[in-house]
Design a protein around this motif. Structure first.
Motif, PDB file in Angstrom:
ATOM      1  N   LEU A   6     -40.584 -69.753  12.698  1.00 41.45           N
ATOM      2  CA  LEU A   6     -40.619 -70.376  11.389  1.00 41.45           C
ATOM      3  C   LEU A   6     -39.300 -70.227  10.644  1.00 41.45           C
ATOM      4  CD1 LEU A   6     -44.117 -68.945  10.387  1.00 41.45           C
ATOM      5  CD2 LEU A   6     -43.628 -71.167  11.444  1.00 41.45           C
ATOM      6  N   ARG A   7     -39.077 -71.114   9.681  1.00 42.82           N
ATOM      7  CA  ARG A   7     -37.917 -70.976   8.792  1.00 42.82           C
ATOM      8  C   ARG A   7     -38.013 -69.672   8.001  1.00 42.82           C
ATOM      9  NH1 ARG A   7     -34.546 -74.877   6.403  1.00 42.82           N
ATOM     10  NH2 ARG A   7     -34.421 -76.855   7.500  1.00 42.82           N
ATOM     11  N   GLU A   8     -39.237 -69.373   7.574  1.00 44.54           N
ATOM     12  CA  GLU A   8     -39.457 -68.161   6.789  1.00 44.54           C
ATOM     13  C   GLU A   8     -40.663 -67.435   7.354  1.00 44.54           C
ATOM     14  OE1 GLU A   8     -39.962 -69.260   2.751  1.00 44.54           O
ATOM     15  OE2 GLU A   8     -37.969 -70.157   2.534  1.00 44.54           O
ATOM     16  N   GLY A   9     -40.577 -66.130   7.410  1.00 45.56           N
ATOM     17  CA  GLY A   9     -41.700 -65.343   7.883  1.00 45.56           C
ATOM     18  C   GLY A   9     -41.545 -64.943   9.338  1.00 45.56           C
ATOM     19  N   PRO A  10     -42.459 -64.103   9.814  1.00 49.61           N
ATOM     20  CA  PRO A  10     -42.359 -63.583  11.179  1.00 49.61           C
ATOM     21  C   PRO A  10     -42.748 -64.636  12.217  1.00 49.61           C
ATOM     22  CG  PRO A  10     -44.402 -62.848  10.174  1.00 49.61           C
ATOM     23  CD  PRO A  10     -43.650 -63.584   9.095  1.00 49.61           C
ATOM     24  N   VAL A  11     -42.384 -64.356  13.452  1.00 51.02           N
ATOM     25  CA  VAL A  11     -42.825 -65.178  14.571  1.00 51.02           C
ATOM     26  C   VAL A  11     -44.342 -65.030  14.711  1.00 51.02           C
ATOM     27  CG1 VAL A  11     -42.776 -65.405  17.087  1.00 51.02           C
ATOM     28  CG2 VAL A  11     -40.644 -65.077  15.813  1.00 51.02           C
ATOM     29  N   LEU A  12     -45.031 -66.142  14.944  1.00 52.58           N
ATOM     30  CA  LEU A  12     -46.482 -66.120  15.113  1.00 52.58           C
ATOM     31  C   LEU A  12     -46.833 -66.560  16.526  1.00 52.58           C
ATOM     32  CD1 LEU A  12     -47.709 -67.829  11.801  1.00 52.58           C
ATOM     33  CD2 LEU A  12     -47.473 -65.384  12.270  1.00 52.58           C
ATOM     34  N   HIS A  13     -47.684 -65.775  17.193  1.00 54.64           N
ATOM     35  CA  HIS A  13     -48.243 -66.186  18.470  1.00 54.64           C
ATOM     36  C   HIS A  13     -49.663 -66.701  18.228  1.00 54.64           C
ATOM     37  CE1 HIS A  13     -44.881 -63.957  20.248  1.00 54.64           C
ATOM     38  NE2 HIS A  13     -45.117 -64.666  21.339  1.00 54.64           N
ATOM     39  N   VAL A  14     -49.999 -67.802  18.859  1.00 51.55           N
ATOM     40  CA  VAL A  14     -51.285 -68.463  18.647  1.00 51.55           C
ATOM     41  C   VAL A  14     -52.114 -68.318  19.915  1.00 51.55           C
ATOM     42  CG1 VAL A  14     -52.431 -70.637  18.074  1.00 51.55           C
ATOM     43  CG2 VAL A  14     -50.183 -70.109  17.094  1.00 51.55           C
ATOM     44  N   GLY A  15     -53.416 -68.048  19.756  1.00 47.53           N
ATOM     45  CA  GLY A  15     -54.251 -67.845  20.936  1.00 47.53           C
ATOM     46  C   GLY A  15     -55.697 -68.226  20.702  1.00 47.53           C
ATOM     47  N   ARG A  16     -56.509 -67.906  21.683  1.00 45.43           N
ATOM     48  CA  ARG A  16     -57.910 -68.324  21.671  1.00 45.43           C
ATOM     49  C   ARG A  16     -58.773 -67.470  20.750  1.00 45.43           C
ATOM     50  NH1 ARG A  16     -58.004 -72.119  25.405  1.00 45.43           N
ATOM     51  NH2 ARG A  16     -56.406 -72.069  27.021  1.00 45.43           N
ATOM     52  N   LEU A  17     -58.298 -66.308  20.353  1.00 41.21           N
ATOM     53  CA  LEU A  17     -58.960 -65.512  19.318  1.00 41.21           C
ATOM     54  C   LEU A  17     -57.919 -64.602  18.690  1.00 41.21           C
ATOM     55  CD1 LEU A  17     -61.151 -62.637  20.807  1.00 41.21           C
ATOM     56  CD2 LEU A  17     -59.286 -63.693  22.010  1.00 41.21           C
ATOM     57  N   GLY A  18     -58.210 -64.122  17.502  1.00 41.14           N
ATOM     58  CA  GLY A  18     -57.259 -63.281  16.794  1.00 41.14           C
ATOM     59  C   GLY A  18     -57.274 -61.849  17.305  1.00 41.14           C
ATOM     60  N   VAL A  19     -56.086 -61.270  17.422  1.00 39.28           N
ATOM     61  CA  VAL A  19     -55.957 -59.873  17.847  1.00 39.28           C
ATOM     62  C   VAL A  19     -54.995 -59.183  16.888  1.00 39.28           C
ATOM     63  CG1 VAL A  19     -55.258 -58.304  19.687  1.00 39.28           C
ATOM     64  CG2 VAL A  19     -56.326 -60.493  20.273  1.00 39.28           C
ATOM     65  N   ARG A  20     -55.422 -58.059  16.339  1.00 38.86           N
ATOM     66  CA  ARG A  20     -54.555 -57.268  15.457  1.00 38.86           C
ATOM     67  C   ARG A  20     -54.229 -55.943  16.129  1.00 38.86           C
ATOM     68  NH1 ARG A  20     -53.662 -58.716  10.253  1.00 38.86           N
ATOM     69  NH2 ARG A  20     -54.772 -60.585   9.509  1.00 38.86           N
ATOM     70  N   GLY A  21     -53.054 -55.429  15.787  1.00 37.11           N
ATOM     71  CA  GLY A  21     -52.625 -54.155  16.332  1.00 37.11           C
ATOM     72  C   GLY A  21     -53.303 -52.989  15.635  1.00 37.11           C
ATOM     73  N   GLU A  22     -52.905 -51.785  16.019  1.00 36.14           N
ATOM     74  CA  GLU A  22     -53.534 -50.581  15.463  1.00 36.14           C
ATOM     75  C   GLU A  22     -53.285 -50.447  13.970  1.00 36.14           C
ATOM     76  OE1 GLU A  22     -52.289 -47.232  17.672  1.00 36.14           O
ATOM     77  OE2 GLU A  22     -53.221 -47.871  19.552  1.00 36.14           O
ATOM     78  N   ASN A  23     -52.189 -51.043  13.491  1.00 36.27           N
ATOM     79  CA  ASN A  23     -51.875 -50.996  12.060  1.00 36.27           C
ATOM     80  C   ASN A  23     -52.241 -52.299  11.359  1.00 36.27           C
ATOM     81  OD1 ASN A  23     -50.739 -48.345  12.259  1.00 36.27           O
ATOM     82  ND2 ASN A  23     -48.884 -49.274  13.134  1.00 36.27           N
ATOM     83  N   ALA A  24     -53.129 -53.057  11.972  1.00 36.61           N
ATOM     84  CA  ALA A  24     -53.648 -54.315  11.416  1.00 36.61           C
ATOM     85  C   ALA A  24     -52.621 -55.434  11.392  1.00 36.61           C
ATOM     86  CB  ALA A  24     -54.223 -54.096  10.021  1.00 36.61           C
ATOM     87  N   GLU A  25     -51.501 -55.235  12.077  1.00 37.69           N
ATOM     88  CA  GLU A  25     -50.510 -56.316  12.128  1.00 37.69           C
ATOM     89  C   GLU A  25     -51.002 -57.401  13.088  1.00 37.69           C
ATOM     90  OE1 GLU A  25     -49.373 -53.571  15.535  1.00 37.69           O
ATOM     91  OE2 GLU A  25     -50.238 -53.447  13.510  1.00 37.69           O
ATOM     92  N   PRO A  26     -50.806 -58.690  12.753  1.00 32.27           N
ATOM     93  CA  PRO A  26     -51.298 -59.770  13.626  1.00 32.27           C
ATOM     94  C   PRO A  26     -50.472 -59.877  14.908  1.00 32.27           C
ATOM     95  CG  PRO A  26     -50.083 -60.681  11.757  1.00 32.27           C
ATOM     96  CD  PRO A  26     -50.183 -59.207  11.510  1.00 32.27           C
TER      97      PRO A  26
END
Length: 700
Positions: A83-103
């Protein structure tokens, strides 16, 4: 190894690193769900009613979470947005968050993922680069980039696939190249966003991105109105099985796996035809007049069927001759009647004729007509006659009748010319249909109809044994009801949208076959008139196409820029086609590599070694796939020359199978034979399949 190959491998490795982290986190989440499920069962030990209720709820939700994690394991991550602004986003078949709730992965249904489907070059929606990621299991196998905003791309951003071609143009010196990129993107975007309920017709020469537009449009429609297009379904039809395999990963890589992909030889479920007819034969088989030929065939007597009915009844001989049997069959098959659906009418005709004859003979103790018919129905010899005289016919049975020259002449007389009948003689092989035959089989299925079938009882998905049903929640029952409502028959014919690629080669009879599956559909039709191999009647073709597409409003788009072929390669292809069709409008190739096509002439005996040497050299010089294109009869022969070369990057295809395909490098074997056998247009197609390198090998 080329720089491009290194870049591709490095980018795949980078995505693999992220995918590995996602699957590691997925394993943790699954273990947590399993533990929660076990903890829920332990609650039952408390022994009170409240604990049992809590157990059921806890087990249900934990099991549901575990099931979702298991179901979406394959190809979990399929996209990325820079994106122009903001973090890189990976898109998938369901949402997965890390241990610190980061997408780590954004669910494709989430609002944040909308740009993956809706962003286009004309309206990037803040997206610089959209990356499609294809995987097998947990391994990333390929990536493909769309560079949506070249001006915003940082200097170190690496782009692969078509995006790399656009990036090369965009970063070229001078304003002109940047204008060309904007033109490409604007042309494609307008077609992709064409009104959903219309017929969108996209024309363009080699390298203009027609197929990419068609498939991105399918993904765009699925996302913009999922209930309509996923519910009704999208059918994507290509010219060959090779082409369907080529595009099979595109829609899944865009996050869509609900579309049905078919080649013209596999539209009928359970049938996959790969053989092709010579051009003259295909033109006659594809003609609308073949429907009239088939109409005569389905009304004819069964080959080797009984020509007389003889029955002894109460000592009297009842006899129906061939003319009488033919007349009964003709009356039952009144205009528009379908043979398999009116068998009862044929049997009633037999009963009436036999009853009338029995009355004329004044048979002793002749019962009422109802009893007379019951008496005959119980006789094994009469039932055997019925099975032989009026069997249930399958389309392949009737098509096989055309292999008999005498029957073919009888059916086609007065409809086809003598020359056309001669062309078709010997062109039907029972049990081994060609691609053109598939449309005839579908037409026969329409003409024959289906015999009446008793309704199937609806199955209760939660039935255990008589009197006992599985305990379910309201959500379970709603989900089962939705699944039952969307369950489709094998030969589904109510698609919401139909995509036809390489449409210039679809015959009138094939348009009828596709039209039967798209009576309720909107359409995207993609093709290039300059590449057509159809040699039949243009009027018939227009009539059949209009019948298939219906009365929906049509929107026409023309793609004018060839950015996939190098200018050097396309110049050779254009020279060939202009020698025969000087007035054809061709796209403008704008990407130059400075590498001219190689044209070699070798002795016939040296052709195998020359082809092997050329293919081996291209495999070393280019990053991706190498296509070896052959005349139709030589495909297996040429493939045998190359068995020692790496099959994962090499594909041997005929000049007809090459339609719609694209390779980094191409070896074209015996181009003069292709010109003679299939015409200059087919040779033009074969010459325009390469994006980087082209080698032709001719014989004197």
């Amino acid at each position: 190894m080329t720089d491009a190959a290194t870049t591709l491998q490095q980018e795949i490795a980078a995505e693999q690193s992220h995918v590995d982290r996602v699957y590691a986190r997925l394993a943790q989440l699954r273990q947590a769900a399993v533990r929660a499920e076990k903890d829920g069962y332990r609650l039952a030990r408390v022994g009170n009613f409240g604990a049992l209720v809590e157990r059921d709820a806890m087990v249900f939700h934990a099991a549901r979470r575990r099931q979702a994690l298991d179901a979406e394991h394959e190809g979990l991550v399929f996209g990325r947005l820079d994106l122009r602004e903001g973090p890189v986003l990976h898109v998938g078949r369901l949402g997965v968050r890390g241990e610190n709730a980061e997408p780590m992965v954004i669910d494709w249904r989430a609002p944040a993922a909308a740009a993956f489907y809706q962003a286009t070059a004309a309206d990037p929606r803040g997206v610089i680069r959209r990356r499609m990621i294809q995987s097998s299991g947990e391994k990333v196998t390929s990536i493909e980039d769309d560079l949506l905003d070249p001006a915003a791309a940082p200097p170190d951003m690496r782009v692969v696939g078509d995006g790399a071609l656009l990036a090369t143009l965009a970063r070229a010196t001078g304003r002109g190249m940047r204008d060309i990129v904007a033109t490409i993107q604007r042309e494609q975007d307008q077609a992709i966003r064409s009104p959903a309920a219309s017929v969108t017709i996209v024309s363009g020469g080699p390298g203009t991105g027609k197929t990419a537009v068609a498939l991105h449009r399918a993904a765009y429609l699925l996302y913009s109105d999922r209930s309509r297009f996923a519910g009704g379904g999208i059918l994507v039809v290509g010219p060959s099985g090779v082409f369907v395999e080529y595009i099979a990963s595109v829609l899944p890589s865009l996050g869509e796996d609900t579309a049905t992909l078919r080649s013209l030889g596999s539209v009928i479920p359970g049938l996959v035809a790969t053989r092709t007819d010579q051009g003259a034969v295909a033109a006659v088989k594809g003609s609308l007049r073949m429907r009239r030929v088939l109409e005569r065939a389905v009304r004819d007597a069964v080959p080797n069927g009984p020509t007389e009915l003889r029955l002894l009844y109460h000592g009297a001989l009842l006899r129906l001759t061939r003319p009488e049997l033919d007349a009964i069959r003709a009356r039952a098959l009144s205009r528009g009647a379908r043979r398999n659906e009116v068998r009862r009418a044929g049997i009633d005709g037999l009963f009436d004729a036999l009853w009338a004859q029995a009355q004329r003979l004044r048979i002793n103790r002749l019962p009422e007509q109802v009893q007379f018919e019951d008496d005959l129905s119980e006789r094994a010899d009469f039932r055997d006659f019925l099975r032989a005289w009026w069997p249930r016919l399958l389309p392949r049975h009737v098509l096989a009748w055309l292999a008999d020259p005498e029957r073919l002449r009888s059916y086609a007389s007065g409809i086809l010319s003598n020359a056309e009948i001669k062309t078709l003689t010997g062109a039907f092989t029972p049990g081994d249909p060609t691609i053109a035959d598939v449309a005839l089989l579908d037409e026969l299925d329409e003409l024959l109809g289906k015999p009446p079938q008793p309704p199937k009882p609806k199955r209760d998905p939660y039935h255990v044994v008589d009197g006992i049903r599985e305990v379910t929640t309201y959500a379970d029952r709603q989900r089962a009801a939705r699944a039952a409502a969307t369950q489709r028959p094998d030969d589904y014919r109510e698609y919401a949208h139909v995509v036809v690629d390489e449409s210039q080669d679809v015959s009138p009879m094939q348009w009828r076959m596709l039209g039967r599956r798209g009576r309720l559909a909107s359409w995207t039709v993609v093709g290039d008139p300059a590449q057509t191999a159809w040699t039949g009647d243009p009027g018939e073709l227009a009539k059949a196409r209009d019948w298939a597409l219906g009365s929906r409003k049509r929107h026409d788009f023309t793609l004018t820029t060839n950015y996939r072929n190098s200018a050097e390669i396309f110049a050779l292809a254009a020279k060939v086609i202009r020698e025969v069709y000087p007035d054809l409008t061709l796209p403008r190739a704008v990407r130059s590599t400075g590498v001219q096509p190689e044209e070699h002439t070798v002795a016939a005996a040296d052709l195998p070694d020359a082809a092997r040497k050329a293919a081996s050299g291209l495999l070393a010089d280019v990053e991706g796939t190498v296509g070896v294109i052959t005349p139709v009869p030589r495909r297996d022969e040429v493939a045998g020359w190359l068995t020692d070369l790496p099959a994962e990057r090499l594909q041997v295809v005929t000049s007809l199978q090459a339609k719609g395909m694209e390779y980094d490098g191409v070896v074209l074997v015996a181009p003069d034979e292709i010109r003679v056998q299939d015409g200059a247009r087919t040779l033009y197609v074969a010459l325009s399949r390469a994006t980087q390198r082209l080698i032709t090998i001719s014989t004197p």
